[in-house]
Design a protein around this motif. Structure first.
Motif, short mmCIF file in Angstrom:
data_model
loop_
_atom_site.label_atom_id
_atom_site.label_comp_id
_atom_site.label_asym_id
_atom_site.label_seq_id
_atom_site.Cartn_x
_atom_site.Cartn_y
_atom_site.Cartn_z
N LEU A 170 -96.54 46.15 17.78
CA LEU A 170 -95.82 45.82 19.01
C LEU A 170 -96.11 44.38 19.43
N GLU A 171 -96.99 43.71 18.69
CA GLU A 171 -97.35 42.32 19.02
C GLU A 171 -97.19 41.41 17.81
N PRO A 172 -95.94 41.23 17.36
CA PRO A 172 -95.74 40.39 16.17
C PRO A 172 -96.00 38.92 16.47
N SER A 173 -96.43 38.21 15.45
CA SER A 173 -96.62 36.76 15.59
C SER A 173 -95.77 35.97 14.60
N VAL A 174 -95.23 36.66 13.58
CA VAL A 174 -94.36 35.97 12.63
C VAL A 174 -93.12 36.82 12.37
N VAL A 175 -92.05 36.13 12.00
CA VAL A 175 -90.79 36.81 11.70
C VAL A 175 -90.19 36.19 10.45
N LEU A 176 -89.59 37.03 9.62
CA LEU A 176 -88.85 36.55 8.45
C LEU A 176 -87.39 36.95 8.60
N ASP A 177 -86.52 36.04 8.29
CA ASP A 177 -85.10 36.38 8.21
C ASP A 177 -84.87 37.05 6.85
N VAL A 178 -84.50 38.32 6.87
CA VAL A 178 -84.36 39.06 5.62
C VAL A 178 -82.92 39.56 5.44
N THR A 179 -82.01 38.81 6.01
CA THR A 179 -80.60 39.20 5.91
C THR A 179 -80.18 39.38 4.45
N GLU A 180 -80.60 38.42 3.62
CA GLU A 180 -80.19 38.48 2.20
C GLU A 180 -80.78 39.67 1.48
N GLN A 181 -81.89 40.18 1.96
CA GLN A 181 -82.58 41.28 1.27
C GLN A 181 -82.29 42.64 1.90
N TRP A 182 -81.47 42.67 2.96
CA TRP A 182 -81.33 43.93 3.70
C TRP A 182 -80.68 45.04 2.88
N GLU A 183 -79.68 44.68 2.11
CA GLU A 183 -79.03 45.71 1.29
C GLU A 183 -79.95 46.20 0.18
N VAL A 241 -70.94 38.74 11.00
CA VAL A 241 -72.12 38.03 10.45
C VAL A 241 -73.40 38.68 10.99
N PRO A 242 -73.80 39.78 10.37
CA PRO A 242 -75.04 40.43 10.83
C PRO A 242 -76.26 39.66 10.34
N ARG A 243 -77.34 39.77 11.09
CA ARG A 243 -78.60 39.14 10.69
C ARG A 243 -79.70 40.18 10.86
N TYR A 244 -80.68 40.12 9.95
CA TYR A 244 -81.77 41.10 9.98
C TYR A 244 -83.11 40.39 9.89
N GLU A 245 -84.10 40.99 10.55
CA GLU A 245 -85.45 40.41 10.55
C GLU A 245 -86.49 41.50 10.30
N GLU A 246 -87.63 41.08 9.78
CA GLU A 246 -88.84 41.92 9.80
C GLU A 246 -89.97 41.08 10.39
N LYS A 247 -90.77 41.76 11.23
CA LYS A 247 -91.82 41.05 11.97
C LYS A 247 -93.21 41.61 11.64
#
Ligand SMILES: [Zn+2]
Length: 258
Positions: A197-210, A245-251
């Motif tokens: 619940l306390e993330p400090s970093v985020v990656l854009d993983v749109t390309e890897q979501w599928e 244009v969806p975008r996805y993240e993992e934190k």
């Protein structure tokens, strides 16, 4: 850098969340994922794992249980389910590019962050010598007032963190690992904590979501209707997405130890 504002006890606290680009890291990293169940790596951070591997980093899994209670099918016994889920996990890992998956095969649902588990994870850390260890947040008890975090997730995160520091680092902890098994102490440089619940970093993983969704399909005994899963996963797009244009993240919460 994106900045999130978190309200806490009436005060507002600014929390910085850094955008991470693993393609820019200076050297290939050895990354060890230590989680409780088959399907945890893919659900928690599968897209990040795919991105790490595409960027040239090496990812291995250590699952603490084989998920032998995760069914409502009364024709199955735990031994059968254990075999099924190990096979599903290996197939899912392969979709992401992970070649090595090991299971400690503790009983599903009964995981306790005790000295036995800590020693077993310490052994794996000293064998694999990861630069980065990924686990889940043992302090997460509730999600959005809607669900309780699985006790195995909390125990896995606690035991993994306790193994990183200080047990893996200092030779007199579980001295028999060093004395009898020739396992040298090892310093894990970073811990990445998912399910936090306390993330400090985020990656854009749109390309890897599928790819993440395809890896989840391999957990056939767990996911139910694949179409519903797909819809649920695609709905996890970020607030700034549009339908076109969806975008996805993992934190993660990233702990840099040295
Ligand atoms: Zn789980």
């Amino acid at each position: 850098m994106a900045t999130a504002i978190v309200a806490r006890k009436g005060r507002r606290k600014s929390v910085s969340i850094s955008l991470i680009e693993p393609e820019n890291w200076a050297t290939p990293q050895r990354i060890l994922v230590v989680l409780a169940h088959p399907d945890d790596p893919e659900f928690f951070c599968g897209a990040t794992i795919a991105r790490w591997i595409a960027a040239g980093h090496e990812v291995r899994y250590c699952l603490l249980t084989c998920g032998d209670k995760g069914t409502k099918d009364r024709s199955l016994v735990s031994e059968q389910l254990c075999d099924i889920r190990q096979e599903e996990q290996r197939n899912a890992a392969r979709i992401l590019g992970v070649e090595q998956v090991r299971f400690l095969c503790y009983p599903d649902g009964y995981l306790v962050a005790d000295m036995g588990l800590r020693k077993d994870i310490t052994r794996v850390i000293r064998q694999e010598k990861p630069d980065i260890l990924v686990t889940c947040d043992p302090t997460t008890l509730f999600y959005n007032n809607q669900s309780i975090n699985h006790p195995d997730h909390r125990a896995a995160g606690q035991a993994a963190l306790d193994s990183v520091f200080p047990a893996a680092r200092d030779h007199l902890y579980f001295v028999e690992l060093w004395r009898d098994e020739n396992l040298e102490p090892h310093i894990v440089r970073e811990v990445w904590v998912c399910g936090t619940l306390e993330p400090s970093v985020v990656l854009d993983v749109t390309e890897q979501w599928e790819t993440k969704i395809r890896s989840l399909y391999e957990h056939k005994s767990q996911i139910g209707d694949p179409e519903k899963l797909t819809e649920r996963m695609r709905n996890r797009r970020t607030a700034d997405s549009t339908p076109e244009v969806p975008r996805y993240e993992e934190k993660f919460r990233r702990i840099v130890l040295g």
